[in-house]
Every structure is written in C-alpha cells, then in structure tokens.
Write an enzyme that holds these catalytic residues in place. Sequence first.
Site, PDB file in Angstrom:
ATOM      1  CG  ASN A  93      -1.778   1.212   1.332  1.00 29.43           C
ATOM      2  OD1 ASN A  93      -1.862   1.996   0.380  1.00 29.43           O
ATOM      3  ND2 ASN A  93      -2.446   1.389   2.472  1.00 29.43           N
ATOM      4  CD1 TRP A  94       4.130   1.158  -2.327  1.00 33.53           C
ATOM      5  CD2 TRP A  94       4.020   1.814  -4.465  1.00 33.53           C
ATOM      6  NE1 TRP A  94       5.022   0.393  -3.042  1.00 33.53           N
ATOM      7  CE2 TRP A  94       4.975   0.786  -4.366  1.00 33.53           C
ATOM      8  CE3 TRP A  94       3.792   2.379  -5.724  1.00 33.53           C
ATOM      9  CZ2 TRP A  94       5.691   0.304  -5.465  1.00 33.53           C
ATOM     10  CZ3 TRP A  94       4.498   1.911  -6.821  1.00 33.53           C
ATOM     11  CH2 TRP A  94       5.437   0.886  -6.689  1.00 33.53           C
ATOM     12  CE  LYS A  95      -0.401   3.473   4.537  1.00 30.27           C
ATOM     13  NZ  LYS A  95      -0.403   3.647   5.964  1.00 30.27           N
ATOM     14  CG  HIS A 118      -6.097   2.188   4.741  1.00 30.31           C
ATOM     15  ND1 HIS A 118      -5.727   3.176   5.621  1.00 30.31           N
ATOM     16  CD2 HIS A 118      -5.075   1.294   4.721  1.00 30.31           C
ATOM     17  CE1 HIS A 118      -4.516   2.886   6.097  1.00 30.31           C
ATOM     18  NE2 HIS A 118      -4.103   1.748   5.565  1.00 30.31           N
ATOM     19  CD  GLU A 125      -3.804  -2.224   7.295  1.00 32.54           C
ATOM     20  OE1 GLU A 125      -2.620  -2.325   6.997  1.00 32.54           O
ATOM     21  OE2 GLU A 125      -4.529  -1.308   6.887  1.00 32.54           O
ATOM     22  N   GLY A 168       1.802   2.517  10.978  1.00 35.11           N
ATOM     23  CA  GLY A 168       2.800   3.590  10.902  1.00 35.11           C
ATOM     24  C   GLY A 168       3.392   3.997  12.240  1.00 35.11           C
ATOM     25  CB  SER A 171       4.218  -1.304  12.473  1.00 37.01           C
ATOM     26  OG  SER A 171       3.831   0.028  12.677  1.00 37.01           O
TER      27      SER A 171
HETATM   28  P1  PGA Z   1       2.403   0.590   7.685  1.00 36.49           P
HETATM   29  O1  PGA Z   1       0.997   0.811   6.939  1.00 36.49           O
HETATM   30  O2  PGA Z   1       2.956  -0.722   7.221  1.00 36.49           O
HETATM   31  O3  PGA Z   1       3.232   1.768   7.291  1.00 36.49           O
HETATM   32  O4  PGA Z   1       2.088   0.573   9.149  1.00 36.49           O
HETATM   33  C1  PGA Z   1       0.112  -0.261   6.730  1.00 36.49           C
HETATM   34  C2  PGA Z   1      -1.165   0.240   6.118  1.00 36.49           C
HETATM   35  O5  PGA Z   1      -1.614   1.338   6.448  1.00 36.49           O
HETATM   36  O6  PGA Z   1      -1.780  -0.451   5.275  1.00 36.49           O
END
Ligand code: PGA
Length: 258
Positions: A11-13, A100, A170, A176, A213
């Site tokens: 997930n590159w956001k 998400h 999640e 994050g 994370s």
């Molecule tokens: P992260 O994000 O691995 O940076 O915690 C995961 C996500 O939001 O899908």
Amino acid sequence: MNPKALLFVANWKMNMPFTAARQFIHTHLSALELLAQKTTAQFIICPSFIALSDLCIQTGTTSVKIGAQDCSAYASGAHTGEIDAQSIAESGCTHTLIGHSERRYSLNESNEIIGTKITRLRENNIIPIVCIGETYTEYTNNTTLNTLQQQLEPIFSHSKHIAKLIIAYEPVWAIGTGTIPDIEYLNKIFSWIERTTTKTLSTTQLIFLYGGSVSEANAASLMRIQHINGFLIGNASLDFQKFQNIVLSSHDTVSTIK
Ligand code: PGA
C-alpha cells in the site's frame, strides 16, 4: 491466484509520486518476478490512481498484480473527482483496497459506504481487499470485537456469497507507529475473524492479511499468526530491499511452521 501462496500487498498510499512509481516497477519488476518464483509469493502493488494504468501496462501478463487504493461508491454520474470501479477494472487492476482506516477516520467513510463500494467492485470483477481494525481507545476499552463485527457487517449484508475476498486486519494503533500487538492477541482476533466470516459468508477464496508496521525485523514472527496468508505493508513496501526481506523471512517461517 494460488490460495496457499503467501500474499504481499504493497500500500503505497500517497508516498510514491507518479514518476517514482513508474521507476520502481521499471527497476524492480524482474526481481519481483524472480522473488515470486523462488518463494511462490504473490504480489499486489497499490499505487495512486494516476499510476494505475501505467503500472498495469508495465506488469502486463506477469504475476505481479496492480490494485487501486479505493473506489467510488457510485457507479457513474455527477461526482466530481471520484474514480469509478469500471475505470479501475478497465485500467487492468485486479484488486482494490476498501475501508482503509486513513479513509474511515480522516474522510469519515462509514461501514455502509464501504459496503456499497464492495458492490461496485464485485460488479466489475475486482477482488476487494477490505481493511478492518480497532482504534487504540477501542483496544484499551476491550471493544475490539464489537468494532470488527460492525466493520464486517456490510460485507455480510450485501451478499451471502462472495467468490474472492481478502480481509486485512490492521489495528489502527499499529499503522505507521512501529507498535505491534502481541502474537497471542493477534491469534485470538484472527481466529474470531475467521470463525465469524466463514459462519456467515460462503467464498471460494478467502484470504486474511495482517497489516500495521510490518517490517523486516518483525515479519518472521508475525508470520506465525494463525489463519493469515500474508501482509498488507505500507512504509516498508516503499523500499524494495525491505519489501524483499519481508517476503524472504516470511517464506522461511512458513517453510518451517505452516
Ligand atoms: P504501515 O501501513 O505498514 O506503514 O504501518 C500499513 C497500512 O496502512 O496499510
């Protein structure tokens, strides 16, 4: 998609601008394919909407799939700025992230809207990757299962059968932050998600992912969580070496315990 293979969703956001996204695939596509062959892992890369078409063309008939990060709840019409599921499918995407937490909490997306988006995706033969997870307050108040039940409800109420579905759990407080729940807690939650989903819904392919994370340092131990088939990865998916190390260490764990 082989249901037994491990699945890694990147997930590159909004962290990979168009040119960088193109370049990433241009540079690493062959290495991703080799990695897939070596480990039987499967990859879905989710860039921004703008990069979807280009990345779908680049990946073509390779085993690397491209997914969107969201879609509109509307099929078409006067909805300025929205992206319809049909266009996502026509660009070559096979999957789309839905619900998400960054959309649930920053953009007030309700469970009902997420349910409607799942319908739009299914109309266009796109496999939904539905994200669910509790906030830190819900976690500390011991109301996680209530929250998850409410988040799963729109999936259940729209249909009793979904051919292919991916559910990514999640915990919002793990995204994050570098903080991850302990394995015992995750086993309990995933067992509950698995029981609740399979009791209510019939599927031909149901995959559970953990997200929040995931890193090179913790992937091997997180891969011990019961019921999971892979990870949804944010930050660590932006760096090919880190992403590759996560895949390799997950593969090693699975070869020894699963
Ligand atoms: P992260 O994000 O691995 O940076 O915690 C995961 C996500 O939001 O899908």
